[in-house]
Design a protein around this motif. Structure first.
Motif, PDB file in Angstrom:
ATOM      1  N   GLY A  91      10.461  -7.892   0.138  1.00 12.64           N
ATOM      2  CA  GLY A  91      10.227  -6.472  -0.094  1.00 12.64           C
ATOM      3  C   GLY A  91      10.511  -6.081  -1.538  1.00 12.64           C
ATOM      4  N   THR A  92       9.873  -5.005  -1.980  1.00 15.40           N
ATOM      5  CA  THR A  92      10.044  -4.540  -3.358  1.00 15.40           C
ATOM      6  C   THR A  92      10.252  -3.027  -3.388  1.00 15.40           C
ATOM      7  N   GLN A  93      10.700  -2.547  -4.526  1.00 16.83           N
ATOM      8  CA  GLN A  93      10.877  -1.113  -4.749  1.00 16.83           C
ATOM      9  C   GLN A  93       9.649  -0.479  -5.396  1.00 16.83           C
ATOM     10  N   THR A  94       8.853  -1.280  -6.051  1.00 14.34           N
ATOM     11  CA  THR A  94       7.637  -0.769  -6.700  1.00 14.34           C
ATOM     12  C   THR A  94       6.703  -1.931  -7.014  1.00 14.34           C
ATOM     13  N   GLY A  95       5.451  -1.607  -7.367  1.00 18.39           N
ATOM     14  CA  GLY A  95       4.515  -2.638  -7.776  1.00 18.39           C
ATOM     15  C   GLY A  95       3.361  -2.865  -6.833  1.00 18.39           C
ATOM     16  N   ARG A  96       3.443  -2.325  -5.604  1.00 20.09           N
ATOM     17  CA  ARG A  96       2.368  -2.565  -4.645  1.00 20.09           C
ATOM     18  C   ARG A  96       1.631  -1.290  -4.239  1.00 20.09           C
TER      19      ARG A  96
END
Length: 391
Positions: free
Chosen positions: A136-141
């Motif tokens: 999982g990520t906080q931003t970028g997708r």
């Protein structure tokens, strides 16, 4: 309703290269792509306005390694996306489909942005729905659609699906995530006050000649951008046209039988028929398949989404997905009963439910969920708690 019929080609009234059923984002994306390649396209919508669920959605897309993400310096490895999706999807994970999604998502978006009015920007901070899972990520997708001037649609603006009144300010003005923050801050920020005054001024001018504001955001902007290109490319748009049955010859789909304004048309497709119709969330089938059926089923899905696409697909033995983690995408919905007897639904997505200080309790006053969870998880917790109204 008959969903399959055999009809000799000689009896067809009209012929197109491609027939697209449904005028949401998927339908218009297919229509734009086909028309940009020089094909003659018919786009069919059974309601009086085009846009479907997409027109009242947030309009965002979630893709791996887009040009926007690269430009912002977010170069996440594909394996990180695969790991995340494996965690979320579970036993329904299909490597072939996921690899196609990861490898070609950027290409597909770039094509539409190059060939049409479509334009997206990277959302500065947008955690994945399950940010704590591996990958999982906080931003970028997550990308959000850029606002759009509805006047580019010309006479077709009136046919664009209007968002529910609860999503509009002053009876017809659309706002996006940034606008909302400015309206919340206008009393203490001159910059926010100026931003709000400009929006209100634009809206006031719009209302002199239009039934609502022409500054479009979120899903309305997404549909308007695609529709502007599709219509300019010569796509024929039929409203209030119901696909009654697929025309099948020797085991192949050759066209569609369409009921329009009291007349049934047999329309052939040289290249194929695209089923991009709404789901079944507004129909009895969805209500019956909920984990909890002891309360009324309220959905933001337009009333016309009763499963027509599934019935047409089933008539030709099309494959139906299985082994999915969920067949529904849940959102908590409030219901407003108006004085005129009508009912308005409002989804609690990101503008209120997950804000600091908000506590979700059941009828007994007990907290039952992490309010900052995704709206899908929020409703799953409601079902686990007896619809969130169990004592």
């Amino acid at each position: 309703m008959n969903t399959k019929t055999s009809l000799p080609s000689a009896h067809a009234e009209l012929t197109y290269d491609v027939i697209v059923l449904g005028s949401g984002a998927a339908g218009f994306a297919a229509a734009v792509t086909a028309s940009c390649r020089g094909l003659k396209v018919l786009l069919v919508e059974k309601t009086e306005a085009f846009g479907g669920t997409s027109a009242i959605s947030g309009g965002a897309v979630w893709l791996h390694d887009t040009d926007q993400a690269r430009a912002a310096g977010h170069c996440l490895p594909a394996e990180q996306m695969r790991r995340y999706l494996k965690e979320v999807i579970g036993s329904g994970y299909n490597p072939q489909l996921i690899d196609a999604f990861i490898e070609h998502g950027r290409e597909a978006l770039r094509y539409l942005e190059t060939q049409s009015e479509l334009k997206y920007s990277l959302r500065p901070l947008s955690p994945d729905y399950y940010p704590d899972l591996p990958g999982g990520t906080q931003t970028g997708r997550a990308l959000e659609i850029d606002e759009y001037d509805g006047r580019h649609l010309g006479e077709h603006f009136k046919d664009l699906k209007r968002p529910p009144d609860g999503m509009l300010l002053f009876g017809g003005m659309m706002v996006n995530r940034v606008d909302i923050q400015h309206f919340l801050s206008f009393k203490r920020s001159p910059k926010s006050l100026w931003h709000c005054l400009k929006l209100i001024g634009r809206y006031a001018v719009d209302r002199l000649n239009h039934p609502r504001g022409t500054r479009l955001t979120v899903g309305n902007a997404l549909i308007a951008r695609l529709a502007t290109t599709a219509l300019a490319k010569g796509v024929d748009l039929w409203l209030q046209a119901t696909p009654e049955a697929l025309i099948v010859e020797q085991g192949s789909v050759k066209g569609v039988q369409i009921s329009r304004r009291g007349t049934t048309h047999s329309v052939l497709a040289r290249g194929g028929v695209v089923l991009a119709m709404g789901g079944f969330a507004a129909g009895a089938q969805a209500a019956e398949q909920r984990p909890s059926t002891d309360s009324e089923h309220w959905s933001m899905s337009p009333p016309a989404n009763v499963g027509d696409g599934q019935r047409l697909a089933a008539s030709v033995n099309a494959a139906i997905g299985d082994n999915l983690s969920a067949n529904f995408f849940w959102a908590p919905v409030s219901v407003l009963h108006k004085s005129d007897g009508s009912v308005e639904r409002f989804p609690h997505l990101v503008t209120d439910r997950a804000k600091p200080g908000v506590i979700a309790v059941n009828r007994a006053g007990r907290r039952f969920v992490n309010e900052s969870n995704s709206y899908h998880c929020f409703v799953e917790a409601m079902f686990a708690n007896g619809g969130a109204n169990a004592p």
